[in-house]
Scaffold this motif. Structure first.
Motif, PDB file in Angstrom:
ATOM      1  N   GLU A 159       0.023   5.265  -1.040  1.00  0.00           N
ATOM      2  CA  GLU A 159      -1.108   5.423  -0.126  1.00  0.00           C
ATOM      3  C   GLU A 159      -0.623   5.314   1.314  1.00  0.00           C
ATOM      4  OE1 GLU A 159      -4.143   6.175  -0.978  1.00  0.00           O
ATOM      5  OE2 GLU A 159      -4.021   5.841  -3.141  1.00  0.00           O
ATOM      6  N   TRP A 168      -0.902   3.942   5.188  1.00  0.00           N
ATOM      7  CA  TRP A 168      -1.369   2.797   5.972  1.00  0.00           C
ATOM      8  C   TRP A 168      -1.859   3.361   7.297  1.00  0.00           C
ATOM      9  CZ3 TRP A 168      -2.350  -2.145   4.886  1.00  0.00           C
ATOM     10  CH2 TRP A 168      -2.513  -3.046   5.936  1.00  0.00           C
ATOM     11  N   THR A 169      -3.154   3.574   7.414  1.00  0.00           N
ATOM     12  CA  THR A 169      -3.734   4.176   8.619  1.00  0.00           C
ATOM     13  C   THR A 169      -4.206   3.089   9.577  1.00  0.00           C
ATOM     14  OG1 THR A 169      -5.964   4.233   7.691  1.00  0.00           O
ATOM     15  CG2 THR A 169      -4.537   6.151   7.239  1.00  0.00           C
ATOM     16  N   ILE A 178     -12.426   1.740   1.750  1.00  0.00           N
ATOM     17  CA  ILE A 178     -11.144   1.091   2.041  1.00  0.00           C
ATOM     18  C   ILE A 178     -11.008  -0.195   1.222  1.00  0.00           C
ATOM     19  CG2 ILE A 178      -9.804  -0.078   3.843  1.00  0.00           C
ATOM     20  CD1 ILE A 178     -10.959   2.070   5.801  1.00  0.00           C
ATOM     21  N   LEU A 233       0.828  -1.206   0.000  1.00  0.00           N
ATOM     22  CA  LEU A 233       0.000   0.000   0.000  1.00  0.00           C
ATOM     23  C   LEU A 233       0.868   1.264   0.000  1.00  0.00           C
ATOM     24  CD1 LEU A 233      -3.011   0.753  -0.030  1.00  0.00           C
ATOM     25  CD2 LEU A 233      -2.853   1.047   2.433  1.00  0.00           C
ATOM     26  N   ARG A 243      -7.364   1.503   8.136  1.00  0.00           N
ATOM     27  CA  ARG A 243      -7.050   0.592   7.032  1.00  0.00           C
ATOM     28  C   ARG A 243      -6.456  -0.705   7.554  1.00  0.00           C
ATOM     29  NH1 ARG A 243      -4.799   5.023   2.585  1.00  0.00           N
ATOM     30  NH2 ARG A 243      -6.868   5.896   2.182  1.00  0.00           N
ATOM     31  N   GLN A 244      -5.601  -0.602   8.558  1.00  0.00           N
ATOM     32  CA  GLN A 244      -5.038  -1.811   9.149  1.00  0.00           C
ATOM     33  C   GLN A 244      -6.133  -2.658   9.793  1.00  0.00           C
ATOM     34  OE1 GLN A 244      -1.371  -1.559  11.340  1.00  0.00           O
ATOM     35  NE2 GLN A 244      -1.935  -3.277  12.663  1.00  0.00           N
ATOM     36  N   PHE A 303      -8.213  -1.314  -1.451  1.00  0.00           N
ATOM     37  CA  PHE A 303      -7.489  -2.586  -1.364  1.00  0.00           C
ATOM     38  C   PHE A 303      -7.558  -3.355  -2.676  1.00  0.00           C
ATOM     39  CE2 PHE A 303      -7.914  -3.163   3.554  1.00  0.00           C
ATOM     40  CZ  PHE A 303      -7.029  -2.114   3.741  1.00  0.00           C
TER      41      PHE A 303
END
Length: 155
Positions: free
Chosen positions: A29, A31-32, A74, A24, A35-36, A78
């Motif tokens: 982008e 990786w927040t 999200i 990502l 998102r995780q 992905f």
């Protein structure tokens, strides 16, 4: 029989999470935390999961409502960055266990239990991609799904 035109590494556990994060961020982008959380929740499912399933589970674990629309955004990211695959016929998603490896997949989905397995056979998807290109389309991405009964459900 599956045909692999290239080698790829299947990841699991923390290795899968690290590969997803790397893929990502390599795509430019962020990786927040959210998102995780969505990725981890998706990876915990053995069968395709809907955005609503993921939102409900995250809402319970976080103790506050997570909107399905946020999860959809999200999941769409992905799919675009090859961290997940969308099972079109079920409007559900599967984690991609080899992020960063781009190839077409054929999904075989059990009509009874919902299990989904992916096969690599570039003879089939290559022919579909060529047909689309011959029809004047660019950036053709075959989406192939087969429905049936898995070995466990047929027994």
């Amino acid at each position: 029989m599956a045909v692999h035109a290239h080698d790829h590494t299947e990841h699991a556990g923390e290795d899968l999470l690290n590969a997803a994060r790397r893929t990502l961020t390599d795509a430019g982008e962020q990786w927040t935390g959210m998102r995780q959380s969505v990725f981890e929740e998706l990876a915990s499912h053995e069968k395709p999961a809907s955005a609503y399933d993921i939102a409900d589970n995250l809402s319970r674990s976080r103790g506050k409502r997570v909107a399905p629309n946020s999860v959809y955004r999200i999941l769409d990211l992905f799919v675009r960055t090859n961290l997940a695959n969308r099972i079109e016929s079920a409007n559900a998603y599967l984690v991609n266990t080899h992020p960063g490896c781009r190839h077409d997949c054929i999904f075989v989905i059990c009509d009874d239990c919902g299990k989904a397995t992916h096969l690599d056979d570039e003879r089939v998807t290559g022919a579909l991609r060529s047909a689309g290109q011959d029809a004047g389309f660019a950036d053709v991405r075959p989406v192939v799904e087969l429905r049936g009964l898995c070995q466990r459900c047929v027994a």
